[in-house]
Every structure is written in C-alpha cells, then in structure tokens.
Scaffold this active site. Structure first.
Site, mmCIF file in Angstrom:
data_model
loop_
_atom_site.group_PDB
_atom_site.id
_atom_site.type_symbol
_atom_site.label_atom_id
_atom_site.label_comp_id
_atom_site.label_asym_id
_atom_site.label_seq_id
_atom_site.Cartn_x
_atom_site.Cartn_y
_atom_site.Cartn_z
ATOM 1 C CG HIS A 97 -3.894 6.493 2.452
ATOM 2 N ND1 HIS A 97 -4.356 5.108 2.648
ATOM 3 C CD2 HIS A 97 -4.293 7.369 3.588
ATOM 4 C CE1 HIS A 97 -5.171 5.054 3.817
ATOM 5 N NE2 HIS A 97 -4.912 6.288 4.577
ATOM 6 C CG HIS A 148 -1.989 1.001 1.391
ATOM 7 N ND1 HIS A 148 -2.833 1.186 0.285
ATOM 8 C CD2 HIS A 148 -1.963 2.003 2.093
ATOM 9 C CE1 HIS A 148 -3.582 2.341 0.408
ATOM 10 N NE2 HIS A 148 -3.038 3.002 1.714
ATOM 11 C CB CYS A 186 -2.656 2.955 -3.130
ATOM 12 S SG CYS A 186 -2.009 1.682 -2.929
#
Length: 171
Positions: A37, A25, A115
């Site tokens: 994010h 991530h 992301c």
C-alpha cells in the site's frame, strides 16, 4: 463486525478497502497475508480522523505489511468493484509490480495520487479514486445548493423588500 482471518481469504491481486472512519485506505493483497500500500506518514492503525492530515503530505512510502497489522480493529473488505468496468491485469503481474514498488517514496496527493489511485493502477493499469470522485460530486452539489440558496435569498429580498426605497432627503 470486521472480517477476521477465518471469515474471508483474499486472492492474490485483490484490492483491500479499509474503513478508517472519515475515509477508506486501500491496498493490494500480494499473498501469504501481506498487502502492498501507499502510506503517507499519517497512515497508521488507530489514527482515526487525524489520518486526514495526509492532505498535508506531498510524499508517501510504498510498504509491504501484514494485512492484519494494517487493518488493526478497523472494518475492511475485498473490493474489486471496478472489475465490472475494467479488465484486471493478471495476478502475477499485479504482485510483481506491487512488490517492485516497495520501499519507494512516491508523490502523494489526496486528489490525484492517493492510496486508492495507487491500488487501482496496480490492479487495472488505470489510476482511479472513487472516494475522490464522490467527494468532488458532494462538493459540487453543496456548491450548487449554496449558489441556488443565495439566488433564492436575493429573489426573496427583491420580492419582499425590493420596493421603492425612501430617500431621506426627499420632502
């Protein structure tokens, strides 16, 4: 062991890569312990492999959260490795643009808008995902190996069993 608050201090505009087991991530550090994010609904601390469910989502929310809340017990690192290829935008521009996105729901696609794409676009002005590129290369290599494997099976079949077939109706 994952870095702790005292081991490493990100700089404003740094990209943060968080290891979630089967994927990473990504976020942008915006200062004072916070990151911005792109988070699909399945992106929660401790979700592990179930976070791969993000492939099912078409939308994700831009969030500003405490770095340590998002990292949880996962390993993480500062990863500005694209600095070698791309010029980073000024830190104040990265932070301004990141914070302006907070609260927005954006289209989400694990292959074209995840992301990592979000974070690299903020830092470099160019959306890129090395993990998608790497996964694509793996799929291509596996596909080529499977194709070659099938070709070798056919070749072996022709060599070892490819003789003249008997016709049961022949006398």
């Amino acid at each position: 062991m994952a870095p702790t608050l005292y081991d490493v201090k990100p700089e404003v505009g740094d990209l943060i890569e968080i290891y979630r087991g089967t994927y990473q991530h990504w976020a942008v550090y915006v200062g004072d312990g916070f990151i911005v994010h792109l988070a699909p609904p399945s992106e929660v601390v401790g979700a592990g492999a179930s976070s791969m469910m993000s492939v099912l989502y078409e939308k994700a929310l831009v969030k500003k959260e405490d770095l340590w809340d998002v990292v949880g017990t996962n390993e993480w690192k500062i990863n500005n490795s694209l600095d070698e290829e791309c010029e980073p935008r000024p830190a104040e521009v990265i932070v301004r643009d990141a914070c302006a996105m907070v609260g927005k729901e954006l289209p989400y696609c694990v292959f074209r808008g995840n992301c990592e794409h979000f974070a690299t676009e903020l830092r470099y002005g160019k959306a890129e995902s090395r993990q998608v590129r790497k996964a694509g290369q793996t799929v291509m290599v596996a596909g080529a190996a499977a194709f070659l494997g099938l070709g070798l099976v056919a070749l072996a079949g022709a060599f070892f069993g490819g003789g003249k077939k008997e016709n049961k109706n022949e006398k």
